[in-house]
Scaffold this active site. Structure first.
Site, PDB file in Angstrom:
ATOM      1  N   GLY A  49      25.951   5.812  59.511  1.00  0.00           N
ATOM      2  CA  GLY A  49      25.178   4.734  60.131  1.00  0.00           C
ATOM      3  C   GLY A  49      25.998   3.718  60.900  1.00  0.00           C
ATOM      4  O   GLY A  49      25.527   3.122  61.868  1.00  0.00           O
ATOM      5  N   GLU A 102      29.805  -2.781  58.722  1.00  0.00           N
ATOM      6  CA  GLU A 102      28.667  -2.090  58.097  1.00  0.00           C
ATOM      7  C   GLU A 102      27.436  -2.193  58.981  1.00  0.00           C
ATOM      8  O   GLU A 102      27.240  -3.192  59.672  1.00  0.00           O
ATOM      9  CB  GLU A 102      28.348  -2.732  56.733  1.00  0.00           C
ATOM     10  CG  GLU A 102      28.895  -1.958  55.553  1.00  0.00           C
ATOM     11  CD  GLU A 102      28.132  -0.658  55.287  1.00  0.00           C
ATOM     12  OE1 GLU A 102      27.430  -0.150  56.189  1.00  0.00           O
ATOM     13  OE2 GLU A 102      28.260  -0.150  54.165  1.00  0.00           O
ATOM     14  N   ASP A 103      26.608  -1.162  58.931  1.00  0.00           N
ATOM     15  CA  ASP A 103      25.338  -1.246  59.645  1.00  0.00           C
ATOM     16  C   ASP A 103      24.402  -2.223  58.945  1.00  0.00           C
ATOM     17  O   ASP A 103      23.837  -3.109  59.576  1.00  0.00           O
ATOM     18  CB  ASP A 103      24.693   0.158  59.788  1.00  0.00           C
ATOM     19  CG  ASP A 103      24.641   0.956  58.485  1.00  0.00           C
ATOM     20  OD1 ASP A 103      25.107   0.460  57.439  1.00  0.00           O
ATOM     21  OD2 ASP A 103      24.123   2.094  58.517  1.00  0.00           O
ATOM     22  N   ASP A 106      22.011  -4.056  51.996  1.00  0.00           N
ATOM     23  CA  ASP A 106      20.680  -4.125  51.380  1.00  0.00           C
ATOM     24  C   ASP A 106      20.863  -4.610  49.937  1.00  0.00           C
ATOM     25  O   ASP A 106      20.921  -5.811  49.690  1.00  0.00           O
ATOM     26  CB  ASP A 106      20.056  -2.725  51.487  1.00  0.00           C
ATOM     27  CG  ASP A 106      18.640  -2.644  50.982  1.00  0.00           C
ATOM     28  OD1 ASP A 106      18.012  -3.689  50.804  1.00  0.00           O
ATOM     29  OD2 ASP A 106      18.141  -1.514  50.779  1.00  0.00           O
ATOM     30  N   LYS A 134      19.901  -7.701  54.715  1.00  0.00           N
ATOM     31  CA  LYS A 134      18.573  -7.749  54.094  1.00  0.00           C
ATOM     32  C   LYS A 134      18.727  -8.445  52.740  1.00  0.00           C
ATOM     33  O   LYS A 134      18.798  -7.780  51.700  1.00  0.00           O
ATOM     34  CB  LYS A 134      18.100  -6.296  53.900  1.00  0.00           C
ATOM     35  CG  LYS A 134      16.621  -6.076  54.019  1.00  0.00           C
ATOM     36  CD  LYS A 134      16.255  -4.686  53.546  1.00  0.00           C
ATOM     37  CE  LYS A 134      16.308  -3.636  54.618  1.00  0.00           C
ATOM     38  NZ  LYS A 134      15.771  -2.327  54.137  1.00  0.00           N
ATOM     39  N   PHE A 155      11.891  -1.481  55.785  1.00  0.00           N
ATOM     40  CA  PHE A 155      12.788  -0.375  56.115  1.00  0.00           C
ATOM     41  C   PHE A 155      12.871  -0.214  57.626  1.00  0.00           C
ATOM     42  O   PHE A 155      11.854  -0.121  58.320  1.00  0.00           O
ATOM     43  CB  PHE A 155      12.294   0.929  55.472  1.00  0.00           C
ATOM     44  CG  PHE A 155      13.348   2.000  55.444  1.00  0.00           C
ATOM     45  CD1 PHE A 155      14.285   2.049  54.418  1.00  0.00           C
ATOM     46  CD2 PHE A 155      13.404   2.955  56.444  1.00  0.00           C
ATOM     47  CE1 PHE A 155      15.270   3.037  54.399  1.00  0.00           C
ATOM     48  CE2 PHE A 155      14.384   3.944  56.439  1.00  0.00           C
ATOM     49  CZ  PHE A 155      15.318   3.975  55.407  1.00  0.00           C
ATOM     50  N   ASP A 162      18.788   5.335  59.682  1.00  0.00           N
ATOM     51  CA  ASP A 162      18.023   6.579  59.728  1.00  0.00           C
ATOM     52  C   ASP A 162      16.904   6.637  58.720  1.00  0.00           C
ATOM     53  O   ASP A 162      16.913   5.933  57.703  1.00  0.00           O
ATOM     54  CB  ASP A 162      18.962   7.766  59.466  1.00  0.00           C
ATOM     55  CG  ASP A 162      19.424   7.814  58.016  1.00  0.00           C
ATOM     56  OD1 ASP A 162      20.000   6.812  57.534  1.00  0.00           O
ATOM     57  OD2 ASP A 162      19.189   8.835  57.350  1.00  0.00           O
TER      58      ASP A 162
HETATM   59  P1  IMP Z   1      22.960  -0.924  49.882  1.00  0.00           P
HETATM   60  O1  IMP Z   1      21.611  -0.934  49.210  1.00  0.00           O
HETATM   61  O2  IMP Z   1      23.370  -2.313  50.319  1.00  0.00           O
HETATM   62  O3  IMP Z   1      23.979  -0.267  49.017  1.00  0.00           O
HETATM   63  O4  IMP Z   1      22.805  -0.092  51.201  1.00  0.00           O
HETATM   64  C1  IMP Z   1      23.098   1.264  51.202  1.00  0.00           C
HETATM   65  C2  IMP Z   1      22.700   1.973  52.423  1.00  0.00           C
HETATM   66  O5  IMP Z   1      21.286   2.088  52.427  1.00  0.00           O
HETATM   67  C3  IMP Z   1      22.994   1.378  53.771  1.00  0.00           C
HETATM   68  O6  IMP Z   1      24.323   1.545  54.182  1.00  0.00           O
HETATM   69  C4  IMP Z   1      22.049   2.205  54.614  1.00  0.00           C
HETATM   70  O7  IMP Z   1      22.613   3.460  54.879  1.00  0.00           O
HETATM   71  C5  IMP Z   1      20.865   2.356  53.696  1.00  0.00           C
HETATM   72  N1  IMP Z   1      19.780   1.411  54.045  1.00  0.00           N
HETATM   73  C6  IMP Z   1      19.463   0.240  53.471  1.00  0.00           C
HETATM   74  N2  IMP Z   1      18.405  -0.326  54.074  1.00  0.00           N
HETATM   75  C7  IMP Z   1      18.064   0.517  55.079  1.00  0.00           C
HETATM   76  C8  IMP Z   1      17.038   0.492  56.085  1.00  0.00           C
HETATM   77  O8  IMP Z   1      16.229  -0.438  56.223  1.00  0.00           O
HETATM   78  N3  IMP Z   1      17.012   1.559  56.929  1.00  0.00           N
HETATM   79  C9  IMP Z   1      17.898   2.597  56.854  1.00  0.00           C
HETATM   80  N4  IMP Z   1      18.864   2.658  55.933  1.00  0.00           N
HETATM   81  C10 IMP Z   1      18.939   1.625  55.054  1.00  0.00           C
HETATM   82 MG    MG Z   2      25.281   2.869  55.611  1.00  0.00          MG
END
Ligand code: IMP
Ligand code: MG
Length: 183
Positions: A49, A102-103, A106, A134, A155, A162
């Site tokens: 991503g 980072e993209d 979350d 987020k 989302f 993706d």
């Molecule tokens: P984390 O929950 O911060 O560990 O995020 C893990 C990964 O979840 C991110 O790097 C994204 O690949 C994916 N992710 C979280 N939110 C979204 C979203 O809204 N769309 C797509 N991928 C997401």
């Molecule tokens: Mg990611």
């Protein structure tokens, strides 16, 4: 501006336009160029991503830098909280300043895991730059030094994000329709 892909049927609307992303990336590039001038910063992103953001961000930076890539096990909504590394860095980052690009942050669990791994590799400093934040769903309280956009708890797809591997190449970011099931 070149042609853009039509909005996929699973998407409700464009949340952040291609132009808004480009403008914010340019601003971040300028800020980061000033911060990291003369340091030979290592930009590290997470496949897949982060590819789109790091590629535009590094070209908005006007200083010497290098790129490196990590991969972690894919995110699965409701699929447990564990993160596993599937590809380590190619370069040695001992005593180097590292910027984790980072993209999206979350829950924060992915960044939390990667930060401890990068510190374990002996980086001199590690800062986080995320394009999308987020905060509503945060579990791990991770330090984010640079944020592109704070977004609501919805989302998103596009610009690297993706849905089951699709829609990463949308040049904008779109929200999904409510009826799309995330499993
Ligand atoms: P984390 O929950 O911060 O560990 O995020 C893990 C990964 O979840 C991110 O790097 C994204 O690949 C994916 N992710 C979280 N939110 C979204 C979203 O809204 N769309 C797509 N991928 C997401
Ligand atoms: Mg990611």
């Amino acid at each position: 501006m070149s042609a853009t892909l039509p909005l996929p049927a699973e998407c409700e609307r464009i949340l952040i336009s291609q132009e808004a992303i480009a403008q914010r990336v340019a601003e971040l590039g300028e800020t980061l160029s000033a911060t990291y001038a003369g340091s030979n910063v290592r930009l590290v992103t997470v496949l897949r991503g982060g590819l789109f953001f790091i590629s535009d961000l590094c070209r908005a930076m006007t200083i010497d830098l290098t790129l490196d890539f990590l991969a972690v096990s894919p995110y699965s909504p409701g699929g447990g909280a564990s993160v596993r590394m599937t590809k380590d860095l190619s370069d040695d980052v001992t005593d180097a300043p590292v910027l984790l690009v980072e993209d999206i942050v979350d829950t924060g669990l992915t960044v939390n895991y990667i930060l401890s791994m990068l510190r374990g590799h002996g980086a001199k400093s590690v800062e986080v730059c995320t394009l999308f934040d987020k905060p509503a769903r945060r579990i791990a309280d991770v330090p984010i030094a640079y944020t592109g956009f704070e977004i609501p708890d919805t989302f998103l797809v596009g610009y690297g994000l993706d849905l089951r591997g699709r829609y990463r190449n949308l040049p904008y970011v779109a929200a999904l329709r409510d009826e799309v099931v995330l499993t």
